[in-house]
Design a protein around this motif. Structure first.
Motif, PDB file in Angstrom:
ATOM      1  N   ASP A 169       0.932  -1.096   0.139  1.00 34.38           N
ATOM      2  CA  ASP A 169      -0.103   0.013  -0.233  1.00 34.38           C
ATOM      3  C   ASP A 169       1.205   0.716  -0.109  1.00 34.38           C
ATOM      4  OD1 ASP A 169      -2.087   1.965   0.717  1.00 34.38           O
ATOM      5  OD2 ASP A 169      -2.711   0.954   2.341  1.00 34.38           O
ATOM      6  N   ALA A 170       1.629   2.101  -1.349  1.00 31.50           N
ATOM      7  CA  ALA A 170       2.068   2.765  -0.869  1.00 31.50           C
ATOM      8  C   ALA A 170       1.036   4.648  -0.389  1.00 31.50           C
ATOM      9  CB  ALA A 170       2.138   3.208  -3.051  1.00 31.50           C
ATOM     10  N   GLN A 171       0.063   4.237  -0.322  1.00 29.39           N
ATOM     11  CA  GLN A 171      -0.433   5.492   0.229  1.00 29.39           C
ATOM     12  C   GLN A 171      -0.977   5.256   2.150  1.00 29.39           C
ATOM     13  OE1 GLN A 171      -0.901   8.253  -1.463  1.00 29.39           O
ATOM     14  NE2 GLN A 171      -0.119   7.139  -3.093  1.00 29.39           N
ATOM     15  N   THR A 172      -0.140   3.916   2.688  1.00 36.24           N
ATOM     16  CA  THR A 172      -0.167   4.335   4.235  1.00 36.24           C
ATOM     17  C   THR A 172       0.462   5.014   4.899  1.00 36.24           C
ATOM     18  OG1 THR A 172       0.522   2.426   6.172  1.00 36.24           O
ATOM     19  CG2 THR A 172       2.052   2.266   4.029  1.00 36.24           C
ATOM     20  N   PRO A 173       0.077   5.334   5.908  1.00 33.43           N
ATOM     21  CA  PRO A 173       0.662   7.058   6.365  1.00 33.43           C
ATOM     22  C   PRO A 173       2.061   6.705   6.804  1.00 33.43           C
ATOM     23  CG  PRO A 173      -1.839   6.240   7.139  1.00 33.43           C
ATOM     24  CD  PRO A 173      -1.300   5.675   6.348  1.00 33.43           C
ATOM     25  N   ALA A 174       2.284   5.551   7.588  1.00 37.13           N
ATOM     26  CA  ALA A 174       3.400   5.306   8.232  1.00 37.13           C
ATOM     27  C   ALA A 174       4.884   5.294   7.110  1.00 37.13           C
ATOM     28  CB  ALA A 174       3.596   3.710   8.990  1.00 37.13           C
ATOM     29  N   LEU A 175       4.335   5.307   5.540  1.00 40.47           N
ATOM     30  CA  LEU A 175       5.582   5.208   4.602  1.00 40.47           C
ATOM     31  C   LEU A 175       7.097   6.138   4.343  1.00 40.47           C
ATOM     32  CD1 LEU A 175       7.099   2.850   2.666  1.00 40.47           C
ATOM     33  CD2 LEU A 175       4.824   4.410   1.288  1.00 40.47           C
ATOM     34  N   PRO A 176       5.852   8.090   4.668  1.00 42.84           N
ATOM     35  CA  PRO A 176       6.729   8.181   4.656  1.00 42.84           C
ATOM     36  C   PRO A 176       7.589   8.648   5.512  1.00 42.84           C
ATOM     37  CG  PRO A 176       4.975   9.526   4.375  1.00 42.84           C
ATOM     38  CD  PRO A 176       5.161   7.815   4.648  1.00 42.84           C
ATOM     39  N   ARG A 177       7.191   7.988   7.189  1.00 41.18           N
ATOM     40  CA  ARG A 177       8.147   8.549   8.218  1.00 41.18           C
ATOM     41  C   ARG A 177       9.420   7.293   8.653  1.00 41.18           C
ATOM     42  NH1 ARG A 177       4.540   7.133  11.627  1.00 41.18           N
ATOM     43  NH2 ARG A 177       5.008   4.714  12.039  1.00 41.18           N
ATOM     44  N   ILE A 178       9.482   5.450   7.933  1.00 41.69           N
ATOM     45  CA  ILE A 178       9.318   4.998   7.625  1.00 41.69           C
ATOM     46  C   ILE A 178      11.667   5.238   6.481  1.00 41.69           C
ATOM     47  CG2 ILE A 178      10.159   2.428   7.000  1.00 41.69           C
ATOM     48  CD1 ILE A 178       7.662   2.003   7.772  1.00 41.69           C
ATOM     49  N   LYS A 179      10.148   6.213   5.564  1.00 38.11           N
ATOM     50  CA  LYS A 179      11.734   6.382   4.228  1.00 38.11           C
ATOM     51  C   LYS A 179      12.610   7.062   4.948  1.00 38.11           C
ATOM     52  CE  LYS A 179       9.155   5.732   0.544  1.00 38.11           C
ATOM     53  NZ  LYS A 179       8.634   6.087  -1.024  1.00 38.11           N
ATOM     54  N   ASP A 180      12.125   8.356   5.456  1.00 37.07           N
ATOM     55  CA  ASP A 180      12.703   9.332   6.156  1.00 37.07           C
ATOM     56  C   ASP A 180      13.551   9.278   7.740  1.00 37.07           C
ATOM     57  OD1 ASP A 180      13.592  12.323   6.871  1.00 37.07           O
ATOM     58  OD2 ASP A 180      12.026  11.603   8.648  1.00 37.07           O
ATOM     59  N   SER A 181      12.661   7.645   8.583  1.00 39.95           N
ATOM     60  CA  SER A 181      13.962   7.230  10.145  1.00 39.95           C
ATOM     61  C   SER A 181      15.307   6.651   9.030  1.00 39.95           C
ATOM     62  CB  SER A 181      13.306   6.388  10.391  1.00 39.95           C
ATOM     63  OG  SER A 181      12.329   7.001  10.625  1.00 39.95           O
ATOM     64  N   ILE A 182      14.906   5.716   8.353  1.00 35.58           N
ATOM     65  CA  ILE A 182      15.820   4.791   7.143  1.00 35.58           C
ATOM     66  C   ILE A 182      17.188   5.934   6.908  1.00 35.58           C
ATOM     67  CG2 ILE A 182      16.338   3.005   5.300  1.00 35.58           C
ATOM     68  CD1 ILE A 182      13.589   2.355   5.001  1.00 35.58           C
ATOM     69  N   ALA A 183      16.473   7.162   5.956  1.00 35.69           N
ATOM     70  CA  ALA A 183      17.541   7.747   5.519  1.00 35.69           C
ATOM     71  C   ALA A 183      18.209   8.617   6.820  1.00 35.69           C
ATOM     72  CB  ALA A 183      17.094   8.679   4.717  1.00 35.69           C
ATOM     73  N   LYS A 184      18.037   9.037   7.485  1.00 43.20           N
ATOM     74  CA  LYS A 184      18.690   9.871   8.989  1.00 43.20           C
ATOM     75  C   LYS A 184      19.683   8.790   9.055  1.00 43.20           C
ATOM     76  CE  LYS A 184      14.880  13.146   9.579  1.00 43.20           C
ATOM     77  NZ  LYS A 184      14.213  14.387  10.732  1.00 43.20           N
ATOM     78  N   GLY A 185      18.898   7.848   9.767  1.00 44.71           N
ATOM     79  CA  GLY A 185      19.659   6.585   9.863  1.00 44.71           C
ATOM     80  C   GLY A 185      20.897   6.011   9.596  1.00 44.71           C
ATOM     81  N   ARG A 186      21.115   6.353   8.248  1.00 42.27           N
ATOM     82  CA  ARG A 186      22.065   5.497   7.458  1.00 42.27           C
ATOM     83  C   ARG A 186      22.804   6.921   7.254  1.00 42.27           C
ATOM     84  NH1 ARG A 186      19.877   2.754   2.001  1.00 42.27           N
ATOM     85  NH2 ARG A 186      20.051   0.950   2.681  1.00 42.27           N
ATOM     86  N   ALA A 187      22.687   8.692   7.385  1.00 41.63           N
ATOM     87  CA  ALA A 187      23.847   9.410   7.149  1.00 41.63           C
ATOM     88  C   ALA A 187      24.424   9.810   8.812  1.00 41.63           C
ATOM     89  CB  ALA A 187      22.750  11.126   7.334  1.00 41.63           C
ATOM     90  N   GLY A 188      23.264   9.220  10.136  1.00 47.21           N
ATOM     91  CA  GLY A 188      23.806   9.256  11.410  1.00 47.21           C
ATOM     92  C   GLY A 188      24.471   8.176  11.685  1.00 47.21           C
ATOM     93  N   VAL A 189      24.850   7.195  10.996  1.00 52.66           N
ATOM     94  CA  VAL A 189      26.162   6.243  11.101  1.00 52.66           C
ATOM     95  C   VAL A 189      26.861   6.827   9.931  1.00 52.66           C
ATOM     96  CG1 VAL A 189      26.176   3.402   9.928  1.00 52.66           C
ATOM     97  CG2 VAL A 189      24.245   4.126  11.160  1.00 52.66           C
ATOM     98  N   ALA A 190      27.250   7.210   9.111  1.00 51.75           N
ATOM     99  CA  ALA A 190      27.925   7.747   8.053  1.00 51.75           C
ATOM    100  C   ALA A 190      28.883   8.526   8.690  1.00 51.75           C
ATOM    101  CB  ALA A 190      27.791   8.331   7.286  1.00 51.75           C
TER     102      ALA A 190
END
Length: 334
Positions: free
Chosen positions: A153-174
């Motif tokens: 479900d590309a419209q599920t409300p949790a999807l943008p939050r998960i994408k943003d958390s993955i991007a921020k997490g990877r940036a923090g690890v780097a």
């Protein structure tokens, strides 16, 4: 429906990206000049292209997708049902209920009611698993689950939050890796300077040892004089010095979590649309382990208590000066 890219085209695209990244890394190594001793180290370069782990995950996903495309509709429906029964909801990759039902959806000419209902039921579990993978910095697994959620479900409300958390997490690890590399370079420079100072001191000591000792001048002898006895005085009594205190090791005085996964959303409550909160009091030993979990307030009573207690009992904190208690509230919203 848009056409899915073939496995060969995806593999070629990943290969081009990886080749460009390796080429850029090689050029950087050839052009970089050695820094003089004591000069500040340059910032660690960001990795070019996908990592080896990400490439391996992409290749495994493509192989699993090709295998799923070779199954019939009946085989996909049967394997999806078996995976549900055996609690293989979203893992392992290529052999779980979500992937079987997604492949069934893509292969069926018209919507399959059982597959669509199963994907709706599986969505909250995949969301929770993705957030837990982000929490333990397993971004390859988090991105795989993000892809399953988006395909479901590309419209599920949790999807943008998960994408943003993955991007921020990877940036923090780097960023953390860059800081650790800079600290390691600083320690290496300090060790080199210390070795240089030690070598200079050793050379100076060796040069001093090779110099001839000066000849002492003759001392004129004086006739011995009778010694006049000095008046004796009682020796002053010095006060005893207290022993130096032993160094103490600094330890945390407040609970600092080391491992704190979040409780899962009970399936029955999610399907029924039930939301609520649970507030617990957590007793923590000095070694950081949880000794007791007590429910202070829950609404609705008994719906989420067991899941919260079972999860929080496995939490771990950093060692402290002594036992401590912590109050935490967990919210459940579908």
């Amino acid at each position: 429906m848009t056409a899915e890219p073939t496995s060969s085209s995806r593999a070629l695209r990943w290969g081009i990206v990886l080749a460009l990244g390796l080429g850029l890394a090689a050029c950087s190594k050839e052009e970089a000049a050695p820094a003089p001793a004591g000069a500040p180290a340059p910032a660690a370069a960001q990795p070019a292209g996908p990592s080896a782990e990400e490439v391996a995950a992409q290749e495994a996903a493509e192989a699993a997708e090709a295998a799923l495309k070779g199954l019939s509709i009946d085989e996909l429906r049967s394997r999806g049902s078996d995976a549900l029964r055996e609690q293989r909801l979203y893992a392992p990759a290529g052999d779980n209920a979500m992937e079987y039902y997604l492949a069934l959806r893509e292969k069926s000419e018209k919507p399959d009611a059982s597959a669509e209902m199963a994907l709706i039921d599986l969505m909250p579990y995949a969301i929770i698993a993705a957030e837990q993978a982000i929490g333990r910095e397993d971004f390859v697994e988090a991105d795989r689950l993000r892809s399953l959620i988006e395909r479901s479900d590309a419209q599920t409300p949790a999807l943008p939050r998960i994408k943003d958390s993955i991007a921020k997490g990877r940036a923090g690890v780097a960023e953390r890796a860059q800081q650790e590399a800079a600290q390691a370079a600083q320690r290496e420079r300090e060790a080199e300077l210390a070795a240089q100072r030690a070598a200079q001191e050793a050379a100076a000591a060796a040069a001093a040892a090779t110099q001839p000792a000066p000849t002492p001048a003759p001392v004129a002898t004086q006739p011995a004089q009778p010694a006049t006895p000095a008046p004796t005085e009682p020796a002053a009594t010095q006060p005893a010095q207290p022993p130096a205190p032993e160094p103490t090791v600094a330890r945390a005085s407040n609970p600092v979590p080391v491992r704190a996964p979040q409780p899962s959303y009970p399936r029955a409550a999610y399907r029924s649309g039930v939301s609520g909160e649970v507030t617990v009091e957590i007793a923590i030993a000095a070694n950081g382990s949880v000794t007791d979990v007590r429910v202070i307030r829950s609404q609705p009573r008994g719906t989420f208590d067991r899941e919260v207690i079972n999860t929080v009992r496995d939490w771990q904190f950093e060692p402290m000066d002594g036992p401590a208690t912590l109050t935490r509230t967990f919210s459940f919203k579908p």
